[in-house]
Structure formats: structure tokens, C-alpha cells
Design an enzyme around this catalytic site. Structure first.
Site, PDB file in Angstrom:
ATOM      1  N   GLU A 280       0.813  -1.221   0.000  1.00 14.31           N
ATOM      2  CA  GLU A 280       0.000   0.000   0.000  1.00 14.31           C
ATOM      3  C   GLU A 280       0.849   1.274   0.000  1.00 14.31           C
ATOM      4  O   GLU A 280       0.655   2.154   0.839  1.00 14.31           O
ATOM      5  CB  GLU A 280      -0.986  -0.037   1.178  1.00 14.31           C
ATOM      6  CG  GLU A 280      -1.900  -1.248   1.096  1.00 14.31           C
ATOM      7  CD  GLU A 280      -2.774  -1.463   2.332  1.00 14.31           C
ATOM      8  OE1 GLU A 280      -2.721  -0.643   3.251  1.00 14.31           O
ATOM      9  OE2 GLU A 280      -3.512  -2.478   2.362  1.00 14.31           O
TER      10      GLU A 280
ATOM     11  N   ASN B 294       2.149  -4.815  -3.307  1.00 12.36           N
ATOM     12  CA  ASN B 294       0.764  -5.229  -3.071  1.00 12.36           C
ATOM     13  C   ASN B 294      -0.069  -3.995  -2.737  1.00 12.36           C
ATOM     14  O   ASN B 294       0.383  -3.133  -1.989  1.00 12.36           O
ATOM     15  CB  ASN B 294       0.781  -6.201  -1.865  1.00 12.36           C
ATOM     16  CG  ASN B 294      -0.532  -6.877  -1.595  1.00 12.36           C
ATOM     17  OD1 ASN B 294      -1.126  -7.450  -2.501  1.00 12.36           O
ATOM     18  ND2 ASN B 294      -0.992  -6.828  -0.346  1.00 12.36           N
TER      19      ASN B 294
ATOM     20  N   GLU C 247      -5.975 -10.638  -1.724  1.00 16.27           N
ATOM     21  CA  GLU C 247      -6.791 -10.456  -0.512  1.00 16.27           C
ATOM     22  C   GLU C 247      -8.275 -10.409  -0.859  1.00 16.27           C
ATOM     23  O   GLU C 247      -9.039  -9.605  -0.311  1.00 16.27           O
ATOM     24  CB  GLU C 247      -6.375  -9.169   0.218  1.00 16.27           C
ATOM     25  CG  GLU C 247      -4.900  -9.118   0.563  1.00 16.27           C
ATOM     26  CD  GLU C 247      -4.504  -7.896   1.393  1.00 16.27           C
ATOM     27  OE1 GLU C 247      -5.398  -7.201   1.919  1.00 16.27           O
ATOM     28  OE2 GLU C 247      -3.290  -7.655   1.525  1.00 16.27           O
TER      29      GLU C 247
ATOM     30  N   ASP D 208     -12.041 -10.303  -1.206  1.00 18.79           N
ATOM     31  CA  ASP D 208     -13.336 -10.423  -0.525  1.00 18.79           C
ATOM     32  C   ASP D 208     -14.306  -9.496  -1.248  1.00 18.79           C
ATOM     33  O   ASP D 208     -13.900  -8.549  -1.914  1.00 18.79           O
ATOM     34  CB  ASP D 208     -13.261 -10.158   0.988  1.00 18.79           C
ATOM     35  CG  ASP D 208     -12.526  -8.899   1.383  1.00 18.79           C
ATOM     36  OD1 ASP D 208     -12.563  -7.915   0.615  1.00 18.79           O
ATOM     37  OD2 ASP D 208     -11.921  -8.892   2.469  1.00 18.79           O
TER      38      ASP D 208
HETATM   39  O1  9MR Z   1      -7.517  -8.424   8.060  1.00 12.01           O
HETATM   40  C1  9MR Z   1      -6.588  -7.633   8.760  1.00 12.01           C
HETATM   41  C2  9MR Z   1      -7.185  -7.197  10.079  1.00 12.01           C
HETATM   42  O2  9MR Z   1      -7.366  -8.293  10.935  1.00 12.01           O
HETATM   43  C3  9MR Z   1      -6.289  -6.161  10.728  1.00 12.01           C
HETATM   44  O3  9MR Z   1      -6.931  -5.651  11.877  1.00 12.01           O
HETATM   45  C4  9MR Z   1      -6.004  -5.059   9.743  1.00 12.01           C
HETATM   46  C5  9MR Z   1      -5.108  -4.021  10.334  1.00 12.01           C
HETATM   47  O4  9MR Z   1      -4.798  -3.013   9.437  1.00 12.01           O
HETATM   48  O5  9MR Z   1      -5.396  -5.577   8.579  1.00 12.01           O
HETATM   49  C6  9MR Z   1      -6.244  -6.432   7.896  1.00 12.01           C
HETATM   50  O6  9MR Z   1      -5.635  -6.886   6.725  1.00 12.01           O
HETATM   51  C7  9MR Z   1      -5.318  -5.878   5.761  1.00 12.01           C
HETATM   52  C8  9MR Z   1      -4.085  -6.344   5.024  1.00 12.01           C
HETATM   53  O7  9MR Z   1      -3.057  -6.627   5.922  1.00 12.01           O
HETATM   54  C9  9MR Z   1      -3.634  -5.317   4.006  1.00 12.01           C
HETATM   55  N1  9MR Z   1      -4.711  -4.951   3.115  1.00 12.01           N
HETATM   56  C10 9MR Z   1      -5.977  -4.587   3.745  1.00 12.01           C
HETATM   57  C11 9MR Z   1      -6.415  -5.685   4.713  1.00 12.01           C
HETATM   58  C12 9MR Z   1      -7.779  -5.363   5.300  1.00 12.01           C
HETATM   59  O8  9MR Z   1      -7.728  -4.211   6.074  1.00 12.01           O
END
Ligand code: 9MR
Length: 475
Positions: free
Chosen positions: A167, A209, A272, A274
Site C-alpha cells: 500500500e 501489493n 486479498e 473479498d
Molecule cells: O484483516 C486484517 C485485520 O485483521 C487487521 O486488523 C487489519 C489491520 O490493518 O489488517 C487487515 O488486513 C489488511 C491487510 O493486511 C492489508 N490490506 C488490507 C487488509 C484489510 O484491512
């Protein structure tokens, strides 16, 4: 798809040298798994045949504590991503203090179930510990390089690909994201991160990513520009498209977008996935969601350089979505009771599997299945999934008639057939009489619940793959 791992990872060599058994393995109760499934009635069976990864983001606590979660992850997916356990705040909570236990447990689980691991993530503005956010200049640069080197060294041979940066592009103006990394190190930090990662382990695939880059837009244009620069220096192998999508909004140009990255000589990966719905979700919305999942999976399936699709969580209730988007949810492939949603069948179908989720008994090519034998508290069936001249892949299903703590399925081969490798099952497997017992994670079944296992056999050239009568005993 064959897994191309060195015989022994650095992490495992270290554990062996220290004379310890990895505690995580014992705690997870992992079973023997010497081969991946190839049955087309599971996502991983279909994906294996296609040569793709079908991945899931896993939650350490659920993997530790929920047998059905473990069983489903092992049965349905051939690739894992740690949802949180390999992020910087998890791996280095204070400077120089590395805590690998949760990440190691996920790697151990993956190895026991012949799954690859996509590492997520080395450099990110979020879930970075405060100590690193408070550094600047050389100290920040040193911290970034040390983190990449230490983590990649620890997981050398265990993790097949890494999200090196996550990101890094801003959401709205096609510029780099204004993060503490950018402010502290300047825009060269991305190249430095990739150079460090490349040198740390040249055998691993390196990805950048991001989200909202699934279609062609200012953000994906900026991502393309960065990837192009890194590719020219041979510092990057792939781009991860997170694909956190909204119902009905798979970008119409997603395929063209992924293709332009492939044209740079890079792999692409849906990292990722969804697809969220305004709650409550009705049947037609769940069908639309299935169509959306099908389309994304088909795009990856059709692209030789798309390494795979990872869904961001197993069950709807496991998802991050409702916390961040109140009123939205139901974004994944499984319901909270582990039943499969229409989206599951669509993904299976798009991977070339049997989208009904079960073998079709009316299909003349579906091999015969043994009738359920009378057993003591459980029944079992074997079916031939894919025969070839000198062997075949079988799927076994055990269904509990009562709550079980374990099961044993026995049979005798009519001829010289012998099991060559097996997964999700243990016991005396290789002789003429087979005693197949549950693996550590799929022995506990509620009444009426089923679990699966699988194996390959060798057989005389051209012989029919026989289906022996089996007996199931509860323990
Ligand atoms: O799914 C993840 C969640 O449990 C965490 O709290 C969160 C913290 O930022 O991150 C989520 O996963 C993220 C991923 O690492 C990067 N892309 C976005 C995902 C969803 O927020």
C-alpha cells in the site's frame, strides 16, 4: 503444482541444531501430509490441477483453537497468508526483539499440509510498531533493512513469496502514499526495500501489493510506473491486487489491467479477495457475489502468469469487513458454520472443479463409490478422483454418526495396488491392508459432520483403479 522447497529451511535447520521440536507443531496437532490433494471437488484439488495457488488468509488464534477451521483450511487451500502474524508489529514489537512464534506456527501448519506461504508483509505504514515510526534518517533506514534481512533469513525456504511493500501508493492523486517511510526516507525507500529483499533471498518471489488497483485508474497507473522501474532493475517478480471489492463492482477492465503488468514480465496475484454486501444479504445478492467471485477467479485462471487467488479470511464472521465498514459484510466463501456459500461453488467451478461441491453421481465419468459400510459410529467412502495408467488419486470421506474424537478406516487392496503418498490421514498406509487414522486436526467430528482425506496409489499399468470395501470405526 509441485512445491519447490529446499529440503530443509533455515528455520528448521536452526531448530534441529538446537535439538528442539517445534512447539507450535505439537500444539497444532498436525498430521502427516505428504502430498497435496488433487480431487476436483475441493478448491485445492482443482487449483492444483490448474497449477494455481488458491490461498486463504489465516488467523493464528483460530488455527490454534478450532479443529474445523484447521480441517477446512487444510482441505480447501494450497496456499496460506498470515492475516496478521507476519506484520512488523507482530514480528518485531520492540527494536531488535523478534517474536516469530505465531508466524512459525502458520508455517508449520502449511508444511504439514503441503501448502505454500505468501509472506505478508515487510514494509507497511500500518501495523508498524511505534518505535519504528519514531525513527528518522539513517536509523529508520537501518531498521527497515534489518527487519527485511532478519525476517527473510528466518523464513528462508519456508515462505515462497513476500509482499515487500504494501500500500505505498496514495488513494486519490496517483502519488506515493504520505507515510512515515516516505517522509523519513524519501521515495527511494521502495527501491531500497526491494534491493535488500532481493539480496536477502534471491530465490523468493518479491511482490508489491495494494488495494483499489484492480482496475485501470490513477492508483494502478502509479503502481504500474513503480513496478516498471523495479522490473527494469530485476528487483520485482510480481504485483499483488488485493481485490477488496464491493458487490457488483468487479472492474470491467480488471483483465486488461492485470495483463499490462504481465506484459512487463511480472507475475500477478489476487492477494486479498473479498466481496462485501450491504447487510442483510439476500439470496440474489449471494448469487451476484458468486458471479463476481467467478469472474475474478476466471481472470486469474485464464492468465498463465497469474500465480493464484487468495481470499482474505475463511468464514464471513472471520472477516475484517464489518469492523471497518459497519453495515456491510458476508464477504467470503464460507458461512460461520463452515457451510459453503454460492461463491464457493463459483470459485470451484472457475478453477475447473465440480462446482456442485460434490461428485455428480449422474455424470458417467464419475467413478463408482463404495456404499457406506456399517461401522461403529462412523461411515466412510472411497472414490477414485483421477486415474492414470500406473496410478490414481482417491478421496476418502468420513462421516460421524455420533460425536467422535477420532476415526479409523480400514480396507484391503484386492491386488497389488499400494498407497504411495497421502494427506490428512495417518496410520499404516503403505501395505496391502490399510489402517488409516485421522490426522491431528480432523479427528474431532460432531454427529453428522464429515471430513475428507486423500491419497495416491501405484497400480499395474492399465489396470482399473479398484474401489475396495472399507470399514469405519470410531475412537
Ligand atoms: O484483516 C486484517 C485485520 O485483521 C487487521 O486488523 C487489519 C489491520 O490493518 O489488517 C487487515 O488486513 C489488511 C491487510 O493486511 C492489508 N490490506 C488490507 C487488509 C484489510 O484491512
Amino acid at each position: 503444482m509441485l512445491l519447490n522447497r529446499p529440503p530443509q529451511s533455515r528455520r528448521r535447520r536452526r531448530a534441529l541444531l538446537a535439538g528442539v521440536v517445534t512447539v507450535a507443531t505439537a500444539a497444532l496437532g498436525l498430521g502427516l501430509s505428504t502430498q497435496f490433494a488433487s480431487a476436483q471437488t475441493t478448491l485445492r484439488g482443482a487449483a492444483d490441477e490448474l497449477g494455481k495457488d488458491i490461498g486463504v488468509a489465516v488467523n493464528y488464534n483460530l488455527l490454534q483453537n478450532d479443529a474445523t477451521y484447521r480441517n477446512t483450511v487444510a482441505t480447501e487451500f494450497n496456499s496460506l497468508t498470515a492475516e496478521n502474524a507476519m506484520k512488523m508489529d507482530a514480528l518485531q514489537p520492540s527494536q531488535g526483539n523478534f517474536t516469530f512464534a505465531q508466524g512459525d506456527a502458520i508455517v508449520d501448519f502449511a508444511q504439514a499440509n503441503n501448502q505454500t506461504v505468501h509472506g505478508h508483509t515487510l514494509v507497511w505504514h500500518s501495523q508498524s510498531p511505534s518505535w519504528v515510526q519514531n525513527l528518522s534518517g539513517t536509523a529508520l533506514q537501518t531498521a527497515m533493512v534489518d527487519h527485511i534481512n532478519t525476517v527473510m533469513d528466518h523464513y528462508e525456504g519456508d515462505v515462497q513469496s513476500w509482499d515487500v511493500v504494501n500500500e505505498v501508493v496514495s488513494d486519490n492523486n496517483g502519488a506515493l502514499r504520505d507515510s512515515f517511510w516516505l517522509r523519513g526516507l524519501g521515495e527511494g525507500y521502495i527501491t531500497t526495500a526491494f534491493q535488500t529483499a532481493r539480496a536477502a533471498d534471491p530465490s523468493v518471489d518479491l511482490y508489491m501489493n495494494d488495494y483499489s488497483i484492480d482496475g485501470i485508474n490513477a492508483k494502478s497507473d502509479k503502481t504500474y510506473e513503480i513496478a516498471q522501474g523495479l522490473a527494469a532493475q530485476n528487483l520485482i517478480d510480481g504485483v499483488g491486487f488485493q481485490a477488496h471489492l464491493i458487490l457488483g463492482q468487479v472492474p470491467s477492465n480488471m483483465e486488461a489491467n492485470l495483463q499490462r503488468f504481465v506484459d512487463l514480465g511480472l507475475k500477478v496475484r489476487v492477494t486479498e479477495l473479498d466481496i462485501r454486501i450491504q447487510m442483510p444479504a439476500d439470496a440474489s445478492e449471494l448469487q451476484q457475489q458468486a458471479n463476481d467471485y467467478r469472474r475474478v477467479t476466471e481472470i486469474c485462471a485464464a492468465l498463465a502468469d497469474c500465480s493464484g487467488v487468495t481470499v482474505w479470511g475463511l468464514r464471513d464472521g472471520d472477516s475484517w469487513v464489518p469492523d471497518v465498514f459497519p453495515g456491510e459484510g458476508a464477504p467470503l466463501l464460507f458461512n460461520d458454520d463452515y457451510s459453503k456459500k454460492p461463491a464457493y461453488d463459483a470459485v470451484l467451478d472457475a478453477l475447473g472443479g465440480d462446482g456442485s461441491g460434490d461428485p455428480d453421481p449422474t455424470d458417467p465419468t464419475t467413478p463408482p463409490t463404495t456404499p457406506p459400510p456399517t461401522g461403529d459410529g462412523c461411515t466412510a467412502t472411497l472414490s477414485v478422483q483421477s486415474p492414470w495408467n500406473t496410478g490414481a488419486t482417491y478421496a476418502g470421506t468420513v462421516t460421524a454418526g455420533q460425536a467422535l474424537n477420532g476415526w479409523t478406516v480400514t480396507w484391503t487392496w484386492p491386488g497389488s495396488e499400494r498407497i504411495s503418498n497421502a494427506w490428512s490421514v495417518e496410520g499404516n498406509l503403505t501395505g496391502p491392508t490399510v489402517t488409516a487414522t485421522n490426522a491431528g486436526y480432523n479427528g474431532s467430528l460432531a454427529a453428522g459432520q464429515s471430513t475428507t482425506f486423500g491419497f495416491n496409489i501405484t497400480k499395474p499399468d492399465g489396470a482399473t483403479a479398484s474401489v475396495p470395501t472399507v470399514t469405519c470405526t470410531a475412537s
